[in-house]
Write a protein that holds these residues in place. Structure first.
Motif, PDB file in Angstrom:
ATOM      1  N   THR A 108     -19.547 -42.286  10.728  1.00  0.00           N
ATOM      2  CA  THR A 108     -19.601 -41.838   9.342  1.00  0.00           C
ATOM      3  C   THR A 108     -18.531 -42.505   8.485  1.00  0.00           C
ATOM      4  OG1 THR A 108     -20.309 -39.698  10.243  1.00  0.00           O
ATOM      5  CG2 THR A 108     -19.798 -39.778   7.888  1.00  0.00           C
ATOM      6  N   ALA A 109     -17.361 -42.747   9.059  1.00  0.00           N
ATOM      7  CA  ALA A 109     -16.277 -43.392   8.301  1.00  0.00           C
ATOM      8  C   ALA A 109     -16.706 -44.766   7.816  1.00  0.00           C
ATOM      9  CB  ALA A 109     -15.020 -43.493   9.163  1.00  0.00           C
ATOM     10  N   GLU A 110     -17.279 -45.564   8.711  1.00  0.00           N
ATOM     11  CA  GLU A 110     -17.721 -46.902   8.343  1.00  0.00           C
ATOM     12  C   GLU A 110     -18.838 -46.841   7.286  1.00  0.00           C
ATOM     13  OE1 GLU A 110     -16.913 -45.903  11.232  1.00  0.00           O
ATOM     14  OE2 GLU A 110     -15.477 -47.353  12.043  1.00  0.00           O
ATOM     15  N   ALA A 111     -19.694 -45.834   7.402  1.00  0.00           N
ATOM     16  CA  ALA A 111     -20.781 -45.682   6.430  1.00  0.00           C
ATOM     17  C   ALA A 111     -20.240 -45.365   5.040  1.00  0.00           C
ATOM     18  CB  ALA A 111     -21.735 -44.588   6.897  1.00  0.00           C
ATOM     19  N   GLU A 113     -17.274 -46.070   3.955  1.00  0.00           N
ATOM     20  CA  GLU A 113     -16.577 -47.275   3.502  1.00  0.00           C
ATOM     21  C   GLU A 113     -17.568 -48.297   2.949  1.00  0.00           C
ATOM     22  OE1 GLU A 113     -13.114 -50.281   5.169  1.00  0.00           O
ATOM     23  OE2 GLU A 113     -14.563 -49.461   6.591  1.00  0.00           O
ATOM     24  N   PHE A 114     -18.703 -48.449   3.608  1.00  0.00           N
ATOM     25  CA  PHE A 114     -19.725 -49.383   3.143  1.00  0.00           C
ATOM     26  C   PHE A 114     -20.226 -48.993   1.753  1.00  0.00           C
ATOM     27  CE2 PHE A 114     -24.132 -50.589   2.511  1.00  0.00           C
ATOM     28  CZ  PHE A 114     -24.127 -51.938   2.830  1.00  0.00           C
ATOM     29  N   VAL A 115     -20.483 -47.715   1.556  1.00  0.00           N
ATOM     30  CA  VAL A 115     -20.958 -47.257   0.247  1.00  0.00           C
ATOM     31  C   VAL A 115     -19.927 -47.570  -0.833  1.00  0.00           C
ATOM     32  CG1 VAL A 115     -21.557 -45.231  -1.128  1.00  0.00           C
ATOM     33  CG2 VAL A 115     -22.460 -45.471   1.189  1.00  0.00           C
ATOM     34  N   ARG A 116     -18.661 -47.295  -0.533  1.00  0.00           N
ATOM     35  CA  ARG A 116     -17.596 -47.525  -1.521  1.00  0.00           C
ATOM     36  C   ARG A 116     -17.416 -49.004  -1.829  1.00  0.00           C
ATOM     37  NH1 ARG A 116     -12.238 -48.633  -0.689  1.00  0.00           N
ATOM     38  NH2 ARG A 116     -12.404 -48.054   1.526  1.00  0.00           N
ATOM     39  N   GLU A 117     -17.429 -49.826  -0.787  1.00  0.00           N
ATOM     40  CA  GLU A 117     -17.104 -51.238  -0.967  1.00  0.00           C
ATOM     41  C   GLU A 117     -18.318 -52.112  -1.305  1.00  0.00           C
ATOM     42  OE1 GLU A 117     -15.048 -52.596   2.493  1.00  0.00           O
ATOM     43  OE2 GLU A 117     -13.149 -51.651   1.891  1.00  0.00           O
ATOM     44  N   THR A 118     -19.527 -51.626  -1.009  1.00  0.00           N
ATOM     45  CA  THR A 118     -20.705 -52.480  -1.127  1.00  0.00           C
ATOM     46  C   THR A 118     -21.811 -51.879  -1.992  1.00  0.00           C
ATOM     47  OG1 THR A 118     -20.244 -53.403   1.066  1.00  0.00           O
ATOM     48  CG2 THR A 118     -22.446 -53.774   0.165  1.00  0.00           C
ATOM     49  N   SER A 142     -18.555 -36.694  13.209  1.00  0.00           N
ATOM     50  CA  SER A 142     -18.407 -38.146  13.285  1.00  0.00           C
ATOM     51  C   SER A 142     -17.588 -38.530  14.512  1.00  0.00           C
ATOM     52  CB  SER A 142     -17.717 -38.660  12.026  1.00  0.00           C
ATOM     53  OG  SER A 142     -16.356 -38.276  12.003  1.00  0.00           O
ATOM     54  N   ASP A 143     -17.611 -39.818  14.839  1.00  0.00           N
ATOM     55  CA  ASP A 143     -16.869 -40.304  15.998  1.00  0.00           C
ATOM     56  C   ASP A 143     -15.364 -40.346  15.763  1.00  0.00           C
ATOM     57  OD1 ASP A 143     -19.257 -40.570  17.276  1.00  0.00           O
ATOM     58  OD2 ASP A 143     -19.367 -42.755  17.134  1.00  0.00           O
ATOM     59  N   ASN A 144     -14.950 -40.346  14.505  1.00  0.00           N
ATOM     60  CA  ASN A 144     -13.522 -40.360  14.177  1.00  0.00           C
ATOM     61  C   ASN A 144     -13.308 -39.541  12.909  1.00  0.00           C
ATOM     62  OD1 ASN A 144     -10.878 -41.063  13.206  1.00  0.00           O
ATOM     63  ND2 ASN A 144     -10.927 -42.900  14.478  1.00  0.00           N
ATOM     64  N   SER A 145     -13.006 -38.279  13.093  1.00  0.00           N
ATOM     65  CA  SER A 145     -12.923 -37.363  11.959  1.00  0.00           C
ATOM     66  C   SER A 145     -11.819 -37.755  10.985  1.00  0.00           C
ATOM     67  CB  SER A 145     -12.692 -35.929  12.450  1.00  0.00           C
ATOM     68  OG  SER A 145     -12.764 -35.014  11.368  1.00  0.00           O
ATOM     69  N   ARG A 150     -10.574 -39.687   5.557  1.00  0.00           N
ATOM     70  CA  ARG A 150      -9.824 -40.658   4.753  1.00  0.00           C
ATOM     71  C   ARG A 150     -10.777 -41.480   3.888  1.00  0.00           C
ATOM     72  NH1 ARG A 150      -8.501 -46.006   5.599  1.00  0.00           N
ATOM     73  NH2 ARG A 150      -6.681 -46.769   4.455  1.00  0.00           N
ATOM     74  N   GLN A 151     -11.871 -41.954   4.475  1.00  0.00           N
ATOM     75  CA  GLN A 151     -12.825 -42.750   3.706  1.00  0.00           C
ATOM     76  C   GLN A 151     -13.517 -41.904   2.634  1.00  0.00           C
ATOM     77  OE1 GLN A 151     -13.280 -45.948   3.581  1.00  0.00           O
ATOM     78  NE2 GLN A 151     -11.808 -46.373   5.220  1.00  0.00           N
ATOM     79  N   ALA A 152     -13.759 -40.650   2.940  1.00  0.00           N
ATOM     80  CA  ALA A 152     -14.356 -39.761   1.944  1.00  0.00           C
ATOM     81  C   ALA A 152     -13.433 -39.594   0.739  1.00  0.00           C
ATOM     82  CB  ALA A 152     -14.666 -38.403   2.564  1.00  0.00           C
TER      83      ALA A 152
END
Length: 214
Positions: A108-111, A113-118, A142-145, A150-152
């Motif tokens: 979920t963190a990477e997802a 981040e993708f929305v924010r950056e891309t 998520s795999d890393n809460s 943080r990304q949220a």
């Protein structure tokens, strides 16, 4: 007619009968969990949910734009915000939307981040004068809460950005710290939960006015 469907239709008809205001210019990204804990039939229910929400919204370059992004261990942008400029273009393509077989972890963190950056970049159709909305559908932690929260926060720090979270199944609940932490505040407005993907349609009457600003 099924009671749930009848309730949806009644609520939306009532909404329109009271007068519909022009929608705020808004870029909406549906961010959908497709990790290994989800069945293929669940993804079809998610597509149906997105379709049934979107068909009530005003789609266009001066109104609402829609993007769909799925995530597991990898990120898959199904289509960009600028891809479709009307409901007539968007809705048939939503109907035909096919996900890859669910697999992998819940990154979920990477997802986020993708929305924010891309996703919100001008090259993908993001508009600087549009409000930004993310609708996250997930069935578990998520795999890393820590990184997810943080990304949220980084995403919510963007101007005029809000996150709705929809928790699905017994692995998540409205009291889950991660789900509440991802969403904008207050949780009573931005967090929802259903027991199964099949019940996502019950959320349509509550979500549509929030996205469309009727």
């Amino acid at each position: 007619m099924h009671d749930g469907v009848a309730k949806i239709l009644f609520t939306l008809i009532l909404c329109f009968s009271t007068g519909r205001t022009k929608a705020i210019k808004k870029d909406i990204v549906f961010l959908v969990d497709s990790s290994g804990s989800i069945f293929s039939r669940d993804e079809k229910q998610a597509v149906d949910f997105i379709y049934n929400v979107t068909k009530w919204l005003t789609i266009g370059p001066d109104d609402i734009q829609i993007s769909v992004v799925t995530f597991n261990t990898e990120i898959d942008e199904k289509f960009k915000l600028k891809k479709f400029n009307s409901s007539a273009e968007l809705l048939p393509n939503l109907k035909r939307l096919i996900y890859n077989s669910p697999h992998g972890g819940t990154e979920t963190a990477e997802a986020l981040e993708f929305v924010r950056e891309t996703s919100f970049l001008p090259s993908h159709g993001g508009r600087p004068d549009a409000n930004k909305t993310v609708v996250l559908l997930t069935d578990g932690q998520s795999d890393n809460s820590y990184n997810t929260l943080r990304q949220a926060e980084l995403l919510k720090a963007l101007n005029n950005t809000e996150i709705f979270t929809i928790g699905i199944g017994s692995a998540v609940s409205t009291s889950n710290d991660e789900i509440g932490g991802i969403s904008s505040d207050p949780d009573s407005y931005y967090v929802q939960q259903v027991d199964s993907f099949i019940y996502l349609c019950n959320l349509v009457p509550a979500l549509v006015p929030k996205l469309g600003k009727f």
